[in-house]
Design a protein around this motif. Structure first.
Motif, PDB file in Angstrom:
ATOM      1  N   GLN A 162      38.895  46.172  43.901  1.00 60.05           N
ATOM      2  CA  GLN A 162      38.229  44.883  43.708  1.00 60.05           C
ATOM      3  C   GLN A 162      36.737  45.001  43.966  1.00 60.05           C
ATOM      4  N   CYS A 199      33.579  44.559  41.197  1.00 61.30           N
ATOM      5  CA  CYS A 199      32.379  43.736  41.401  1.00 61.30           C
ATOM      6  C   CYS A 199      31.119  44.582  41.291  1.00 61.30           C
ATOM      7  N   THR A 227      28.302  45.464  47.362  1.00 59.75           N
ATOM      8  CA  THR A 227      29.526  45.372  48.165  1.00 59.75           C
ATOM      9  C   THR A 227      29.477  44.173  49.107  1.00 59.75           C
ATOM     10  N   ASP A 280      27.796  41.368  48.772  1.00 58.29           N
ATOM     11  CA  ASP A 280      27.971  40.127  48.025  1.00 58.29           C
ATOM     12  C   ASP A 280      29.393  39.995  47.502  1.00 58.29           C
ATOM     13  N   LEU A 284      31.791  36.925  48.094  1.00 60.55           N
ATOM     14  CA  LEU A 284      32.455  36.188  47.013  1.00 60.55           C
ATOM     15  C   LEU A 284      33.953  36.057  47.281  1.00 60.55           C
ATOM     16  N   ILE A 285      34.559  37.173  47.617  1.00 64.12           N
ATOM     17  CA  ILE A 285      36.009  37.189  47.781  1.00 64.12           C
ATOM     18  C   ILE A 285      36.420  36.350  48.989  1.00 64.12           C
ATOM     19  N   GLY A 339      35.886  32.701  48.343  1.00 60.63           N
ATOM     20  CA  GLY A 339      36.926  32.219  47.439  1.00 60.63           C
ATOM     21  C   GLY A 339      38.204  31.964  48.212  1.00 60.63           C
ATOM     22  N   TYR A 340      38.489  32.868  49.090  1.00 55.94           N
ATOM     23  CA  TYR A 340      39.699  32.792  49.913  1.00 55.94           C
ATOM     24  C   TYR A 340      39.655  31.581  50.857  1.00 55.94           C
ATOM     25  N   LYS A 370      37.799  28.889  50.506  1.00 56.01           N
ATOM     26  CA  LYS A 370      37.241  27.720  49.823  1.00 56.01           C
ATOM     27  C   LYS A 370      37.866  26.387  50.237  1.00 56.01           C
TER      28      LYS A 370
END
Ligand code: ATP
Ligand code: MG
Lengths: 275, 478
Positions: free
Chosen positions: B427, B431, B438, B440, B444-445, B448-449, B451
């Motif tokens: 993953q 990206c 890495t 960022d 992001l991940i 997202g998790y 959120k």
């Protein structure tokens, strides 16, 4: 004809290759390992602006490995050789620098990233690229316009663009999403690793059309495929056979027909004979 | 008077520098009845409060530190701690004297310069500015009859309210740390929202600076009277350096009929260094009582700091049709340990609770969710849904889930779901290949998790919290 390609400069001097564009990518005598095992064993290739190169070859030959090495996947270790991109030493750069320099890989197996929306992912990627190139962040309107335009180009369903990156996408949807991202990022060198596999006939045409529409005199593509069929849509300037970590044969698109008809045994034989 | 003392204590060091004779404000380390009396006297407290403190102290001496949590807590010598807010030593005089790493983090979070100074402990006009902001803010609240002040002020000006509600949700006998807090609490906040009043602003957004210097034994009491509403924010995203290792706070919330309270926390106390040296031990008791019918309470927490976190913001659903929510993101990196979760105690009829816990572990840290859902025998039609997710970065960290259910009524529907996932190298590389670094990519991940939890926070806070998650996990992958 010399088919074993031990001569590093063979690709440039081959009578087949009457080239004009500027060299974009120059790979010389590239050796690379994964988990201590040598996969690439002295690979040479030169890609110039405006060219499309098809790479074919049996399973396990090292095609995806080449794509991984070019894009800087840390699982792969380069032990020998050089790669220059626009005259820069590519191997010195981090994966994200290579991407921002304009190298794009359409993955053979695109990865799912749950929780990260396509919109957020693409906006981040675009802005990273812009930052790298000294440009301001993209405005919301420009970004949405770009998204819409590129979605249309690959005829991608709106619903997919609103979901998490590749999460729950079908095999074909994932491949289409790769080409969508490629269109968004507008790379100067795109590497398509078996983008055709898993696509239905209509999708294949759409994706290939997308690739063709993105073709310009100043960019280039490396298309990895097993099937001549794709090359009906994306007409390659050159077809190479990668076998046992090396490019052992190069030709025009006729070579693809020949491979389709005859398989790889005759090439393997040729290689054995010259050993 | 109490205000003066508070002011003197918190400002003394800045005013006079560290050579000043401040002996009168230092209580020797150690804890006994005299120390409790002294604290109470310094704060000019009424007798009933002193008696309450003493009762708590006496009870505390009979108690032991809880050992059931999935935590390795080094031995704490409670006689080796000073229990009265000693002035900060060696306070920096300007930003040049502040740890550059800290400033770096401030900048990444986009914290305004004057707040940076205040947070670093620099006494400057900037703090005065915020005081004047506070004053106008207070006037607006006063017009509506809302009381929002320090706990000490509340004791002085609203003793009846304090006396009525203090300890009514978290009794001094509740647990070891609650008893300790009740005996020696330093200060904290008090909120009262009168009947039918909707608090027009997020309480404490303007008060970020206010949270500083409240000391290690903070005490908060929030009362939402019938038909009222308030959203309360505690803490701040900026890293909070504190020389006090032990923090044992209490938060009590009372929600009356048809009232609603939203309580959001961002906890970013010093987590210790990368080797696990130092860091705050955060042992907190937070509990809300949904007392009236149709009352509603929602806890949201983003826990990124502290070396050790022991914290279970809970709800007692006493009123019929009352409902409660618990949203949590707990991040641990390096050597951090967190054992956190919630308790939902269903007593009334038709009560419902929702738990969403997102744990993120990196480094060699340990992250546990511990939750209890209890449905009493008379609690008809209770409903609970719990979702507990764990995200692992790397393979040296730990994630654990301890869901407890005690269902004593057949009409209850109690559901629990749990997932564990891992950020993998593929993953990250995917990206990277799209030009995303890495760091960022992890941001992001992770965002997202998390959120669904972050979305519960007030807007501006949410943006900072997102950045905070990323900063906390810097260097944890790749
Ligand atoms: N991470 C890895 N660990 C161990 N071996 C690997 C790894 N990745 C690739 N290989 C091996 O390297 C060789 C080349 O693999 P590669 O994926 O490059 O082949 P390919 O030419 O793309 O094949 P295909 O046509 O099946 O996609 C194979 O033998 C494969 O098993
Ligand atoms: Mg492959």
């Amino acid at each position: 004809m010399n088919t074993t390609n031990n001569n590093q400069s063979q690709a440039q001097t081959s009578p087949l290759l009457g080239r004009t564009g500027e060299p974009l990518l120059t790979i010389k005598n590239l050796h690379a390992n994964v988990n201590g095992k040598e996969i690439l064993k002295g690979l040479d290739l030169t890609v110039r602006q405006g060219e499309i190169h098809a790479i074919m070859g049996p399973n396990g030959a090292g095609k995806s490995t080449l794509a991984s090495v070019l894009t800087g996947n840390p699982a792969f270790e380069v032990t020998h050789g050089s790669v220059t991109f626009y005259g820069k030493d590519l191997l010195e750069l981090s994966p994200e620098q290579r991407a921002n320099e304009g190298i794009f890989l359409s993955f053979q197996y695109p990865v799912e990233i749950p929780g990260v929306s396509m919109v957020n992912f693409m906006r981040t990627a675009i802005n990273e690229q812009r930052k790298y190139r000294g440009l301001d962040q993209i405005s919301a309107t420009d970004f949405l316009r770009l998204m819409r335009e590129k979605k249309e180009l690959v005829e991608m369903d709106n619903k997919l663009a609103n979901r998490s990156v590749n999460e729950g996408f079908s095999g074909g949807e994932k491949k289409r999403n790769e080409i969508f991202q490629m269109a968004m990022l507008d790379p100067s060198l795109s590497i398509l690793d078996e983008t055709d596999s898993g696509l239905d006939i209509d999708a294949l045409r759409i994706v290939a059309n997308g690739v063709n529409k993105l073709k310009r005199p100043d960019n280039a593509s490396i298309v990895i495929t097993h099937y001549q069929r794709l090359l009906d849509y994306i007409i390659p300037d050159f077809v190479h056979v990668l076998y046992d970590g090396k490019i052992v044969k190069s030709g025009t698109k006729d070579l693809a027909f020949e491979l389709e008809e005859r398989g790889y045994d005759w090439i393997k034989q040729e290689v054995e004979e010259t050993r | 008077m109490a205000e003066d003392i508070l002011h003197e204590v918190t400002q003394a060091d800045y005013k006079y520098g560290f050579t000043t004779d401040i002996e009168t404000d230092i209580i020797p380390i150690g804890l006994n009845e005299d120390v409790v009396r002294l604290i109470s006297a310094k704060k000019n407290e009424p007798d009933w409060l002193l008696e309450y403190r003493l009762k708590a102290y006496r009870h505390w001496t009979t108690m032991k530190m809880p050992e059931w949590a999935q935590l390795k807590i080094p031995e704490i010598n409670y006689q080796n701690i000073s229990y009265y807010a000693a002035p900060r030593k060696n306070a920096p005089k300007n930003l040049d004297e502040v740890d550059p790493e800290l400033l770096n983090t401030f900048n990444k979070l986009g914290i305004p310069l004057e707040e940076q100074m205040a947070l670093s402990g620099i006494a400057v006009d900037a703090v005065m500015d915020s005081v004047s902001v506070k004053t106008t803010f207070k006037e607006t609240l006063a017009e509506k009859g809302i009381i929002f002040c320090s706990f000490s002020e509340a004791v002085e000006h609203h003793p009846d309210l304090v006396r009525k509600y203090m300890g009514s949700v978290v009794p001094h006998t509740d647990n070891f740390y609650a008893a300790l807090n009740t005996a020696v609490f330093s200060d904290g906040s008090f909120v009262y929202i009168p009947k039918g009043v909707r608090c027009p602003m997020e309480l404490s957004t303007y008060f970020r600076i206010n949270a500083i210097n409240t000391g290690q034994f903070e005490r908060t009491l929030i009362i939402a009277d019938e038909d009222s509403y308030v959203s309360y924010l505690e803490g701040c995203t900026a890293p909070m350096r504190d020389e006090n290792q032990l923090h044992a706070a209490i938060v009590e919330i009372v929600v009356q009929k048809n009232a609603e309270v939203k309580y959001s926390t961002v906890q970013n106390w010093y987590p210790g260094d990368k080797e696990g040296k130092g860091g705050v031990y955060n042992f907190v008791t937070k509990r809300g009582l949904c007392k009236g019918d149709n009352s509603k309470l929602s806890w949201t927490q983003v826990e990124t700091g502290s070396a050790i976190t022991w914290k279970y913001p809970s709800c007692i659903l006493q009123g019929d049709n009352s409902s409660a929510e618990f949203y949590s993101v707990a991040v641990t990196n390096h050597h951090q340990q967190a054992d956190t979760g919630t308790k939902m105690i269903h007593l009334g009829k038709n009560t419902s609770s929702h738990i969403l816990s997102k744990g993120i572990s990196a480094g060699v840290s340990n992250n546990s969710y511990r939750g209890l859902v209890r449905v009493a025998a008379n609690a008809e039609n209770a409903r609970n849904f719990s979702q507990c997710d764990s995200l692992l970065l790397g393979d040296k960290c730990g994630a654990h889930t301890f869901p407890y259910m005690e269902v004593n009524n057949d009409s209850a529907i109690v559901e629990h779901e749990a997932t564990t996932s891992k950020i993998n190298e593929d993953q990250i590389f995917y990206c990277n290949q799209r030009g995303i670094s890495t760091e960022d990519a992890v941001g992001l991940i992770v965002n997202g998790y998390a959120k669904e939890v972050i979305n519960q926070l007030p807007m501006e806070f949410a943006v900072e919290a997102q950045k905070l998650l990323q900063i906390t996990l810097e260097g944890s992958v790749g």
